[in-house]
Design a protein around this motif. Structure first.
Motif, PDB file in Angstrom:
ATOM      1  N   MET A 287      41.470  46.482  44.398  1.00  0.00           N
ATOM      2  CA  MET A 287      42.548  45.392  44.437  1.00  0.00           C
ATOM      3  C   MET A 287      43.850  46.159  43.873  1.00  0.00           C
ATOM      4  SD  MET A 287      41.342  42.276  42.112  1.00  0.00           S
ATOM      5  CE  MET A 287      39.964  42.676  41.188  1.00  0.00           C
ATOM      6  N   LYS A 288      43.821  47.145  43.089  1.00  0.00           N
ATOM      7  CA  LYS A 288      45.041  48.200  42.754  1.00  0.00           C
ATOM      8  C   LYS A 288      45.589  48.771  43.872  1.00  0.00           C
ATOM      9  CE  LYS A 288      44.909  50.580  39.031  1.00  0.00           C
ATOM     10  NZ  LYS A 288      44.345  51.434  38.247  1.00  0.00           N
ATOM     11  N   LYS A 289      44.878  49.208  44.899  1.00  0.00           N
ATOM     12  CA  LYS A 289      45.295  50.174  46.061  1.00  0.00           C
ATOM     13  C   LYS A 289      45.676  49.258  47.120  1.00  0.00           C
ATOM     14  CE  LYS A 289      43.961  54.150  44.664  1.00  0.00           C
ATOM     15  NZ  LYS A 289      45.202  55.160  44.503  1.00  0.00           N
ATOM     16  N   LEU A 290      45.429  47.919  47.226  1.00  0.00           N
ATOM     17  CA  LEU A 290      46.238  47.065  48.020  1.00  0.00           C
ATOM     18  C   LEU A 290      47.325  46.380  47.331  1.00  0.00           C
ATOM     19  CD1 LEU A 290      43.174  47.446  49.426  1.00  0.00           C
ATOM     20  CD2 LEU A 290      43.863  45.147  50.371  1.00  0.00           C
ATOM     21  N   GLY A 291      47.658  46.764  45.981  1.00  0.00           N
ATOM     22  CA  GLY A 291      49.074  46.121  45.800  1.00  0.00           C
ATOM     23  C   GLY A 291      49.114  45.339  44.659  1.00  0.00           C
ATOM     24  N   TYR A 292      47.809  44.896  44.029  1.00  0.00           N
ATOM     25  CA  TYR A 292      47.831  44.187  43.001  1.00  0.00           C
ATOM     26  C   TYR A 292      48.318  44.993  41.557  1.00  0.00           C
ATOM     27  CZ  TYR A 292      45.371  40.071  45.009  1.00  0.00           C
ATOM     28  OH  TYR A 292      45.131  38.915  45.757  1.00  0.00           O
ATOM     29  N   ASN A 293      49.034  44.297  40.799  1.00  0.00           N
ATOM     30  CA  ASN A 293      49.227  45.033  39.654  1.00  0.00           C
ATOM     31  C   ASN A 293      48.171  45.253  38.590  1.00  0.00           C
ATOM     32  OD1 ASN A 293      49.508  43.080  37.455  1.00  0.00           O
ATOM     33  ND2 ASN A 293      51.275  42.426  38.307  1.00  0.00           N
ATOM     34  N   LYS A 294      48.048  46.361  37.790  1.00  0.00           N
ATOM     35  CA  LYS A 294      46.915  46.485  36.817  1.00  0.00           C
ATOM     36  C   LYS A 294      46.626  45.298  36.257  1.00  0.00           C
ATOM     37  CE  LYS A 294      48.549  51.180  35.981  1.00  0.00           C
ATOM     38  NZ  LYS A 294      49.146  52.111  34.988  1.00  0.00           N
ATOM     39  N   GLY A 361      52.474  39.019  49.083  1.00  0.00           N
ATOM     40  CA  GLY A 361      52.506  39.378  50.522  1.00  0.00           C
ATOM     41  C   GLY A 361      51.242  40.291  50.904  1.00  0.00           C
ATOM     42  N   LEU A 362      50.300  40.145  50.033  1.00  0.00           N
ATOM     43  CA  LEU A 362      48.979  41.109  50.567  1.00  0.00           C
ATOM     44  C   LEU A 362      48.122  40.455  51.442  1.00  0.00           C
ATOM     45  CD1 LEU A 362      48.326  41.741  46.744  1.00  0.00           C
ATOM     46  CD2 LEU A 362      49.722  43.094  47.938  1.00  0.00           C
ATOM     47  N   ARG A 363      47.374  41.382  52.082  1.00  0.00           N
ATOM     48  CA  ARG A 363      46.783  41.054  53.092  1.00  0.00           C
ATOM     49  C   ARG A 363      45.310  41.475  52.813  1.00  0.00           C
ATOM     50  NH1 ARG A 363      45.759  44.662  56.812  1.00  0.00           N
ATOM     51  NH2 ARG A 363      47.485  46.538  57.034  1.00  0.00           N
ATOM     52  N   GLY A 364      44.121  41.200  53.667  1.00  0.00           N
ATOM     53  CA  GLY A 364      42.893  41.713  53.431  1.00  0.00           C
ATOM     54  C   GLY A 364      42.826  43.252  53.879  1.00  0.00           C
TER      55      GLY A 364
END
Length: 679
Positions: A287-294, A361-364
């Motif tokens: 999740m972190k690598k795809l843009g979610y904050n910690k 604005g995150l995708r899979g």
């Protein structure tokens, strides 16, 4: 170099996952987090003869439980006291008195003494059975000595294996038996002398050897063994692979993988923290690598893993207690009633993470990053044992026998594929691991028995229930609110099992009393009333794991994500908004429990509930098909809350407003698409 790439290539580069070893938390780190936040995992790493003693002790524990599960249990006193003796003696060898690094590889002499005394306590009933039964109601000096020893050893073992909160609560309840005359008002009662308290606690089935320990010594143990056998087949890793293949490509894919995986993990685990570390070690870094904050990444995993305890068919240890406490129902009745609320819980978390992913604005994951679905499906047979248990429970097979068939099916199914096949050593290890997991449950249920014994002996449960009703002025909503607060406070740092025992004996009767006001005096409590009241306290006891300031599951997730623990807990509680709403829904509208309802009623209730989840999620996140302004957010939240009570007028008004909001959002989306196309 990446700065020279065109915008679309930059996006792909940003979403590219690093090598596998960088996206998975090491086993050493997992163990460290578990030991920090989960008392049940804070065990010694023994060496030499002590290691062998514990190994064979755990193996003997499992073999004893399997023998009685297959051939029939001993009488209540024998079955429970032997179970208690095994649990206490092994806890003192495995769990250190204090968390010191130097104490982790050897057992100090005093713990050997405590372990031997625990064996004495466990063997006292089998050795003295005829004599104790003959003079039931009278205790000798030796009986007093062993009874006092049993109480002290139980409290100390619980402190080590489960934690301080439940030990303190049990001790306070125990003290209440002696100092009852000094309490004010409705809490005052006639005090008990030492002899009567010891007799109650160890020489009846209302104390330490009561119903909670009985459930641990029968149902819970075999289901923990079932989970241990499943884990040995590699089903935990398979849950992750299956979740990624099915949900990884969706918007905010890794977060939805965490939800999917945690729901599956919950079918074989009764610990929120263990669920977090097991699946979060894989999903949080992704999740972190795809843009979610910690903090958000940790909160998603903590919320999802906590929900695993309310997911049928296993539902953690407390659900087995519920069967015994309510009486006259089967475990399948509980599992069936909990199914739709559990689905709604995970749907609520899914909706919240979906809106957050769209807002940010995150995708899979890309096709290249996803595992080969055909390869994943080759191991789908690993899920057969779970289906086996569900089917056997549905057709009315006794709960314990269903677990035994589940274990047998796990061994047979594992042989289908060479990679998953269980060797003789794997099966021995599963027996040992299952017994190790059961130790903390045994201690917690024994300590919970002290609480139940006090409630039975002093009438405290009835007094507190009446006090709760008086404080709420007879309002069902206020009673539910006060009960929720009690369950959350008691659950902060306490295991779900002990929390449920306390709240079910104190708060659940108040809910049942108010729900039965319109019934004739002395009328039998309908199953739907009993289940809804007990599930209510059960749910909030579990949600305490993600409710600040303690929030053990959120703290464990922050240990993996590197986020700030309290903030992670706050976000987790927000994501679990569904969990704070659903219990009110099934108490006020029991149709959600699928008891005495029609398909038409069920369809309406479930539809409005899902709509409510969407509205609440959009209001809290601030995004639906587009960003919501503050007026729209308030309207969405109010609409969602109106849909809590599907059988009232509010639900119809809420449904109309929901449709209006949906149309406005959809039309806004269409206009945005049109403008983009025109540009």
């Amino acid at each position: 170099m990446s700065n020279k790439l065109p915008p679309e290539e930059k996006e792909k580069e940003k979403l590219k996952l690093p090598p596998e070893e960088e996206t998975y938390i090491s086993e050493e780190k997992q163990k460290e987090i578990l030991q920090k936040y989960d008392p049940e995992s804070n065990t010694r790493d023994l060496m030499g003869i002590a290691k062998h003693i514990v190994f064979y002790g755990l193996l003997a524990f499992s073999l004893f439980q399997l023998y009685t599960a297959i051939n029939g249990q001993f009488t209540a006193y024998l079955q429970r006291s032997i179970h208690l003796g095994f649990a206490l003696s092994l806890i003192f060898l495995l769990f250190p008195a204090v968390k010191r690094k130097s104490d982790q590889r050897k057992v100090p002499f005093y713990d050997y003494i405590l372990s031997l005394l625990s064996i004495l306590v466990g063997a006292y009933w089998p050795i003295m059975y005829d004599d104790l039964v003959f003079r039931i109601g009278r205790v000798t000096e030796m009986d007093l000595f062993v009874g006092i020893l049993a109480i002290l050893l139980t409290l100390e073992a619980t402190r080590r294996a489960v934690g301080l909160p439940i030990t303190i609560i049990s001790s306070i309840f125990l003290s209440y038996t002696f100092f009852g005359p000094y309490f004010p008002g409705f809490l005052r009662h006639r005090g008990q002398d030492l002899e009567s308290v010891i007799q109650l606690m160890f020489y009846t089935t209302d104390g330490i050897l009561g119903t909670p320990l009985a459930v641990s010594a029968t149902f819970i143990f075999v289901y923990l063994l079932f989970g241990a056998f499943l884990v040995k087949t590699g089903v935990g890793e398979y849950f992750n692979d299956l979740s990624v293949s099915l949900a990884g490509h969706l918007i905010g894919g890794p977060a939805k993988v965490a939800i999917f995986s945690s729901a599956l993990q919950g079918t074989i685990s009764g610990s929120s923290v263990a669920n977090v570390v097991t699946s979060g070690a894989y999903t949080i870094p992704m999740m972190k690598k795809l843009g979610y904050n910690k903090e958000f990444a940790g909160a998603v995993e903590a919320t999802s893993s906590t929900g695993g305890q309310i997911m049928p068919p296993i539902m953690g240890a407390a659900a087995f207690l519920m069967v015994e406490f309510i009486g006259g129902i089967s475990y399948w009745d509980i599992a069936k009633a909990a199914a739709i609320p559990a689905i709604l819980y995970f749907a609520g978390v899914w909706i919240m993470t979906h809106f957050e992913a769209k807002r940010v604005g995150l995708r899979g994951l890309t096709k290249e990053e996803l595992p080969d679905r055909k390869e994943v499906l080759k191991k789908i047979h690993l899920l057969i044992p779970i289906v086996v248990i569900i089917v056997f429970l549905m057709v009315g097979v006794p709960t314990m026998h269903a677990a035994l068939y589940g274990i047998l099916s796990t061994i047979l199914v594992s042989a289908i594929n060479k990679e998953t096949r269980l060797s003789f050593k794997d099966m021995i290890d599963a027996l040992v691991d299952g017994a190790r997991t059961a130790l903390a449950v045994g201690a917690a249920t024994a300590a919970a028995g002290i609480i139940v014994g006090v409630v039975v002996k002093t009438g405290l449960g009835l007094s507190l229930a009446n006090g709760l009703i008086s404080a709420s002025g007879g309002s069902i909503l206020l009673t539910l609110f006060f009960t929720m607060l009690a369950a959350l406070v008691l659950g902060m740092g306490s295991p779900t099992t002990a929390n449920y025992v306390i709240t079910s004996t104190i708060a659940a009767p108040a809910i049942i009393t108010l729900l039965m006001l319109d019934e004739p005096a002395g009328a039998a409590v309908p199953m739907v009333v009993a289940i809804s009241a007990h599930l209510f306290v059960f749910y909030f006891g579990i949600i305490a794991d993600i409710t600040p300031p303690v929030a053990l599951a959120a703290f464990a997730a922050s240990g993996i994500s590197g986020g700030e623990p309290i903030r992670t807990g706050v976000i987790a509680a927000k994501l679990a908004a569904a969990a704070f709403i659903i219990p009110y829904m099934f108490v006020l509208s029991p149709s959600l429990l699928m008891i005495d309802t029609t398909w038409l009623e069920l369809t309406w209730v479930v539809s409005t509930a899902f709509a409510g989840m969407i509205a609440v999620g959009a209001g809290l996140i601030g995004y639906w098909y587009r960003k919501l302004n503050w007026i729209e957010r308030i309207m969405a939240l109010v609409t969602g809350l109106a849909l809590i009570y599907p059988e009232g007028l509010y639900s119809y008004v809420g449904a109309v407003v929901f449709i209006i909001l949906f149309v406005i959002q959809w039309m806004s989306r269409e206009k945005k698409v049109s403008r983009t196309s025109a540009a």
